[in-house]
Scaffold this motif. Structure first.
Motif, PDB file in Angstrom:
ATOM      1  N   ILE A   1      -5.384  10.521   0.165  1.00  0.00           N
ATOM      2  CA  ILE A   1      -4.421  10.773   1.276  1.00  0.00           C
ATOM      3  C   ILE A   1      -5.280  10.490   2.663  1.00  0.00           C
ATOM      4  CG2 ILE A   1      -2.808  12.136   2.517  1.00  0.00           C
ATOM      5  CD1 ILE A   1      -1.823  13.090  -0.313  1.00  0.00           C
TER       6      ILE A   1
ATOM      7  N   TYR B   1      -6.237   6.967   3.203  1.00  0.00           N
ATOM      8  CA  TYR B   1      -5.009   6.129   3.550  1.00  0.00           C
ATOM      9  C   TYR B   1      -4.503   6.094   4.904  1.00  0.00           C
ATOM     10  CZ  TYR B   1      -0.516   4.052   3.170  1.00  0.00           C
ATOM     11  OH  TYR B   1       0.688   3.380   3.543  1.00  0.00           O
ATOM     12  N   PHE B   2      -4.707   7.537   5.486  1.00  0.00           N
ATOM     13  CA  PHE B   2      -4.097   7.575   6.962  1.00  0.00           C
ATOM     14  C   PHE B   2      -5.337   7.500   7.808  1.00  0.00           C
ATOM     15  CE2 PHE B   2      -0.601   9.572   4.744  1.00  0.00           C
ATOM     16  CZ  PHE B   2       0.448   8.827   5.208  1.00  0.00           C
ATOM     17  N   ARG B   3      -6.837   7.292   7.136  1.00  0.00           N
ATOM     18  CA  ARG B   3      -7.897   7.249   8.150  1.00  0.00           C
ATOM     19  C   ARG B   3      -8.138   8.524   8.823  1.00  0.00           C
ATOM     20  NH1 ARG B   3     -10.945   3.841   6.300  1.00  0.00           N
ATOM     21  NH2 ARG B   3     -12.154   3.771   8.216  1.00  0.00           N
ATOM     22  N   PHE B   4      -8.049   9.719   8.361  1.00  0.00           N
ATOM     23  CA  PHE B   4      -7.912  10.872   8.711  1.00  0.00           C
ATOM     24  C   PHE B   4      -9.466  11.400   8.510  1.00  0.00           C
ATOM     25  CE2 PHE B   4      -7.660  15.471   9.032  1.00  0.00           C
ATOM     26  CZ  PHE B   4      -6.844  15.769   9.980  1.00  0.00           C
TER      27      PHE B   4
ATOM     28  N   ASN C   1       0.813  -1.338  -0.213  1.00  0.00           N
ATOM     29  CA  ASN C   1       0.001  -0.074  -0.019  1.00  0.00           C
ATOM     30  C   ASN C   1       0.773   1.113   0.012  1.00  0.00           C
ATOM     31  OD1 ASN C   1      -2.289  -1.520  -0.251  1.00  0.00           O
ATOM     32  ND2 ASN C   1      -2.465  -1.641   2.229  1.00  0.00           N
ATOM     33  N   ASP C   2       1.819   1.122   0.651  1.00  0.00           N
ATOM     34  CA  ASP C   2       2.975   2.532   0.726  1.00  0.00           C
ATOM     35  C   ASP C   2       3.638   2.634  -0.682  1.00  0.00           C
ATOM     36  OD1 ASP C   2       2.505   2.772   3.414  1.00  0.00           O
ATOM     37  OD2 ASP C   2       4.030   1.671   4.131  1.00  0.00           O
TER      38      ASP C   2
ATOM     39  N   LEU D   1       1.058   4.255  -2.778  1.00  0.00           N
ATOM     40  CA  LEU D   1       0.641   5.572  -2.482  1.00  0.00           C
ATOM     41  C   LEU D   1       1.993   6.541  -3.155  1.00  0.00           C
ATOM     42  CD1 LEU D   1      -1.057   7.499  -1.031  1.00  0.00           C
ATOM     43  CD2 LEU D   1       0.408   7.293   0.812  1.00  0.00           C
TER      44      LEU D   1
END
Length: 297
Positions: free
Chosen positions: A63, A66-69, A4-5, A8
Motif C-alpha cells: 500500500i 502503491y500510494f508512493r508514501f 493497478n486499482d 490492489l
C-alpha cells in the motif's frame, strides 16, 4: 491505472480472506487443551502467527509503494526486521513439523519423550534465533555501508533500501538458499524414512504413514514456493531493465504466487486435513451447532 486499482483490490480481498481464516484457526487452537499441549499443533500455531504477520507487513509495504508514501528509514528498518524474521520462521517451522512427523511415524515409542511441551517451547526459541541470523547479517552489512544521512532519509520503504551494492543482494540470496537447501535435505530425509515405514506397515499404521507422507510432500511444495520468493527480486530486476509494464505484471504475479499462496497452504495442510482440528474448527465456525464428536469437546 484502472488495472493497478483492480489488482490492489484483489490483493486486499485475498489478504483479508487469508487473515480471517488464520484468525479462526488460531481461535480454534486455543479452544481445546489437547491442541496447545501437543507439539505439532503448537508449531502449527507458530506458522499461523508468522504467516499472519508477514501478510500484514507485506500488505502495508504494498500500500505504501502503491500510494508512493515515504517514511523515515528508521521505521523502514523496523518493518524490514519483522518481515525478514517472519519470512524464515514459516519454512523453518515447517521443517520442524516434518521432523515431528518423522519421529511420530518412525520412532513412535520415543515420540512422547521427544515431543513434550517443554521441548516445543525450546524448539520455538531455536527457530526464532535461527530465523534472526540472516536479518542480522544483512542489516550489519547495510549499516556498515550506509552514510550517516541514510538514517534521516525519507523514502518509499522496500528491501532494496538496504542494498547498497550488488554483492549484498547476492549475499542475501546465498544465505537464504543455504537455509532452504539445508531444510530440503531434512525434508527429503524424512520423506524417505516415512516412505520406508509406510511400505513395511499394514492396516492403520500404513494409513497413518501414508497420511504423514502426504503431509511431508505438501510441506516440501510450500518450501519450494518460499525458496522461489528469494529469487523473485533478481527476476524482477532483470525484467525491469527490459520493460516497465512487464516488470509490474511480473511483480504482481510473484506477490500472489510466492507470498500469498504459501501463506494459505498451512491452513490447508493442518487446519483442514487434520481430522481432530477440522472437527473443532467446524464446531467454532458453526457457533456450536455442529456436534460430531463427543471427543472434540
Amino acid at each position: 491505472m484502472q488495472q493497478n486499482d483492480d489488482r490492489l483490490i484483489i490483493v486486499q480481498t485475498l489478504v483479508i480472506v487469508f487473515l480471517c481464516i488464520n484468525i479462526l484457526l488460531i481461535v480454534t487452537f486455543f479452544s481445546k487443551d489437547s491442541f496447545y499441549t501437543t507439539m505439532r499443533y503448537i508449531l502449527f500455531a507458530v506458522t499461523l502467527l508468522s504467516d499472519s504477520i508477514i501478510l500484514i507487513m507485506s500488505d502495508i509495504l504494498l500500500i505504501l509503494a502503491y500510494f508512493r508514501f515515504a517514511i523515515q528509514s528508521g521505521f523502514c528498518v523496523i518493518i524490514y526486521i519483522i518481515s525478514a524474521l517472519c519470512t524464515f520462521i514459516t519454512p523453518i517451522t515447517l521443517t520442524a513439523m516434518t521432523l515431528e512427523r518423522y519421529v511420530a511415524i518412525c520412532m513412535p515409542l520415543r515420540h512422547g519423550e521427544l515431543c513434550t511441551i517443554r521441548r516445543s517451547l525450546n524448539s520455538i526459541l531455536i527457530i526464532h534465533c535461527i530465523s534472526f541470523v540472516p536479518c542480522i547479517v544483512v542489516l550489519s552489512i547495510s549499516f556498515a555501508s550506509a552514510t550517516p544521512s541514510f538514517y534521516t532519509q525519507v523514502k518509499v520503504c522496500s528491501v532494496e533500501s538496504f542494498i547498497f551494492h550488488r554483492w549484498q543482494g547476492h549475499l542475501r540470496s546465498a544465505i537464504g538458499q543455504f537455509y532452504f537447501l539445508f531444510m530440503c535435505v531434512i525434508i527429503v530425509f524424512s520423506y524417505v524414512k516415512i516412505m520406508h515405514v509406510a511400505k513395511a506397515a499394514s492396516g492403520e499404521k500404513k494409513k497413518s504413514s501414508l497420511k504423514g507422507l502426504k503431509t511431508v510432500m505438501l510441506h516440501a511444495f510450500q518450501l519450494v514456493l518460499c525458496l522461489i520468493q528469494l529469487w523473485s527480486p533478481f527476476i524482477e530486476a532483470y525484467v525491469l531493465e527490459i520493460n516497465l509494464s512487464l516488470f509490474i505484471n511480473v511483480r504482481y504475479f510473484n506477490y500472489i504466487t510466492f507470498i500469498l499462496v504459501p501463506r494459505c497452504l498451512s491452513p490447508l495442510i493442518y487446519g483442514f486435513r487434520d481430522e481432530l482440528f477440522f472437527h473443532a474448527l467446524k464446531y467454532n465456525l458453526l457457533c456450536g451447532i455442529y456436534k460430531k464428536p463427543s471427543d472434540v469437546f
